[in-house]
Design a protein around this motif. Structure first.
Motif, short mmCIF file in Angstrom:
data_model
loop_
_atom_site.label_atom_id
_atom_site.label_comp_id
_atom_site.label_asym_id
_atom_site.label_seq_id
_atom_site.Cartn_x
_atom_site.Cartn_y
_atom_site.Cartn_z
N LEU A 124 1.49 4.48 7.01
CA LEU A 124 0.84 3.08 8.01
C LEU A 124 2.33 2.54 8.38
N SER A 125 2.55 2.26 9.69
CA SER A 125 2.66 1.78 10.16
C SER A 125 3.01 0.31 10.06
N THR A 126 4.44 -0.23 9.66
CA THR A 126 4.78 -1.39 9.22
C THR A 126 4.60 -2.43 10.74
N GLN A 127 4.98 -1.49 12.03
CA GLN A 127 4.69 -3.01 12.98
C GLN A 127 3.18 -3.30 13.35
N PHE A 128 2.21 -2.67 12.52
CA PHE A 128 0.60 -3.02 12.56
C PHE A 128 0.33 -3.75 11.49
N ASP A 129 -0.83 -4.96 12.06
CA ASP A 129 -1.43 -4.84 10.51
C ASP A 129 -2.58 -3.66 9.93
N LEU A 130 -2.20 -4.39 8.93
CA LEU A 130 -3.19 -3.01 7.76
C LEU A 130 -4.78 -3.43 8.79
N SER A 131 -5.19 -4.35 9.14
CA SER A 131 -6.50 -4.10 9.31
C SER A 131 -6.55 -3.28 10.67
N VAL A 132 -5.92 -3.60 11.16
CA VAL A 132 -5.44 -3.08 12.78
C VAL A 132 -5.89 -1.36 13.23
N GLN A 133 -4.64 -1.01 11.28
CA GLN A 133 -4.39 0.63 11.48
C GLN A 133 -5.66 1.26 10.50
N LEU A 134 -6.51 -0.14 10.15
CA LEU A 134 -8.08 0.77 9.04
C LEU A 134 -9.01 -0.02 9.76
N PHE A 135 -9.28 -0.17 11.16
CA PHE A 135 -10.12 -0.23 11.98
C PHE A 135 -10.15 0.85 12.78
N ARG A 136 -9.03 1.29 13.22
CA ARG A 136 -8.22 2.08 14.03
C ARG A 136 -8.93 3.73 13.44
N ILE A 137 -8.38 4.13 12.50
CA ILE A 137 -9.30 5.21 10.68
C ILE A 137 -10.07 5.12 11.17
N ILE A 191 0.92 -1.27 0.07
CA ILE A 191 0.72 -0.41 0.19
C ILE A 191 0.60 1.10 -0.03
N GLN A 192 2.18 1.67 0.79
CA GLN A 192 3.01 2.10 1.08
C GLN A 192 3.49 2.84 -0.17
N SER A 193 3.81 1.75 -0.99
CA SER A 193 4.60 1.56 -2.43
C SER A 193 3.51 2.42 -3.91
N GLY A 194 1.92 2.26 -3.38
CA GLY A 194 1.16 3.07 -4.16
C GLY A 194 0.59 1.89 -5.25
N ASN A 195 0.08 0.93 -4.71
CA ASN A 195 -0.26 -0.67 -5.39
C ASN A 195 -1.53 -0.22 -5.25
N ILE A 196 -2.29 -0.06 -6.91
CA ILE A 196 -2.86 -0.09 -6.93
C ILE A 196 -4.25 -0.84 -6.86
#
Length: 180
Positions: free
Chosen positions: A59-72, A8-13
């Motif tokens: 975005l942090s690489t220390q947390f799963d993407l799902s965790v970050q999405l739900f926080r957002i 995601i960070q690299s911009g992969n659509i």
């Protein structure tokens, strides 16, 4: 296939689209449960994905993407509810509801881990042992083979079949969850 934060960070659509399809329904129902508003749920989910994409470099690489999405999503939902309240909509938000959003996120992740653990328990005893040694104790195929007195190729087969079993069951689970 698990989408990594780096993709995601690299911009992969394509990765973004996969994340969108994978989490859209879950985020929608998560927000709907707390707002009881389809409009706010749709708005919060769209804003969540927009914010994730616009801030993908943070975005942090220390947390799963799902965790970050739900926080957002939680943060955006709280902001939307506050705006609704100040606009005179009479939607009441109290500290208990805000805390419930946080607790709900934790419960969702614990529930996901419990599902994975239950799926691992479904494996045959040898396959389960091989999988745990590989994934949790991080032993090499050769080390596992020596410890269990089997060939490294057998270890590889057990791990491959265990992963296939978990993926198939998780896909079925995700399909069920998105239909709820």
């Amino acid at each position: 296939m698990e989408i990594s934060v780096q993709q995601i960070q690299s911009g992969n659509i394509k990765s973004f689209e996969q994340v969108y399809h994978q989490y859209h329904a879950r985020l929608y129902y998560f927000v709907l449960k707390h707002t009881r508003s389809t409009y706010l749920s749709e708005e919060a989910v769209q804003l969540t994905f927009i914010k994730m994409w616009e801030n993908r470099h943070r975005l942090s690489t220390q947390f799963d993407l799902s965790v970050q999405l739900f926080r957002i999503a939680r943060s955006i939902t709280i902001d939307l509810l506050r705006k609704e309240r100040t606009a005179g909509s009479h939607i009441e938000v109290n500290a208990d509801e805000t805390m419930a959003l946080s607790v709900e996120t934790d419960i969702i992740h614990k529930d996901e881990l419990n599902h994975v653990e239950a799926l691992i328990e479904e494996l045959s005893p040898v396959r389960k042992k091989v999988f745990r040694l590989s994934r949790f104790e991080e032993l090499s195929h050769k080390e596992i083979a020596e410890q269990l007195s089997i060939s490294p190729k057998t270890v590889e087969n057990h791990i491959g079949r265990a992963i296939m079993h978990l993926k198939n069951k998780m896909v079925i689970l995700l399909i069920i969850l998105t239909k709820l």
